[in-house]
Design a protein around this motif. Structure first.
Motif, short mmCIF file in Angstrom:
data_model
loop_
_atom_site.label_atom_id
_atom_site.label_comp_id
_atom_site.label_asym_id
_atom_site.label_seq_id
_atom_site.Cartn_x
_atom_site.Cartn_y
_atom_site.Cartn_z
N GLY A 86 22.51 57.45 69.61
CA GLY A 86 23.22 58.21 68.58
C GLY A 86 24.71 58.22 68.83
N PRO A 99 26.14 58.21 63.48
CA PRO A 99 25.53 58.00 64.79
C PRO A 99 24.82 56.64 64.86
N VAL A 121 22.12 54.20 66.07
CA VAL A 121 20.74 54.36 66.54
C VAL A 121 20.26 53.12 67.28
#
Length: 110
Positions: free
Chosen positions: A62, A101, A103
């Protein structure tokens, strides 16, 4: 009185300089050959390092700032399994603030 005020302002400016330089040098804290991510913008928060990644997709944490110190292009993605919205970071470059964010990431190699 004016001299004292100027001295205080000057001291405040000098005190802030190391913070600015520290933020810029944080990107260099990702070792050569690695991909790094930090949970906060401007290389703050917890650091995640993918050491000497091989070509392919790997999960990230993240990340809100990233550094690509590999010799390959790295694509950072918003979704799992390197899917969805993405942006690329060239070898030796970084992003101090990602648009969302991160991933997962993909290393593009030979």
């Amino acid at each position: 009185m004016k001299m004292r005020a100027l001295a205080l302002v000057g001291a405040a400016v000098l005190a802030a300089l190391p913070l600015t330089a520290g933020t810029a040098s944080a990107a260099t804290k990702c070792p050569s050959g690695d991909v790094c991510g930090w949970t906060k913008a401007n290389f703050g928060g917890s650091k995640y390092t993918e050491s000497k990644p091989t070509p392919g997709c790997f999960p990230m944490n993240g990340a809100r700032s990233v550094s690509n110190q590999t010799k390959y292009r790295v694509t950072f993605t918003r979704g799992q399994s390197c899917e969805g919205a993405h942006f690329d970071v060239a070898p030796g470059h970084y992003s101090a603030k990602t648009p969302w964010p991160v991933v997962s990431a993909a290393v593009w190699g030979p």
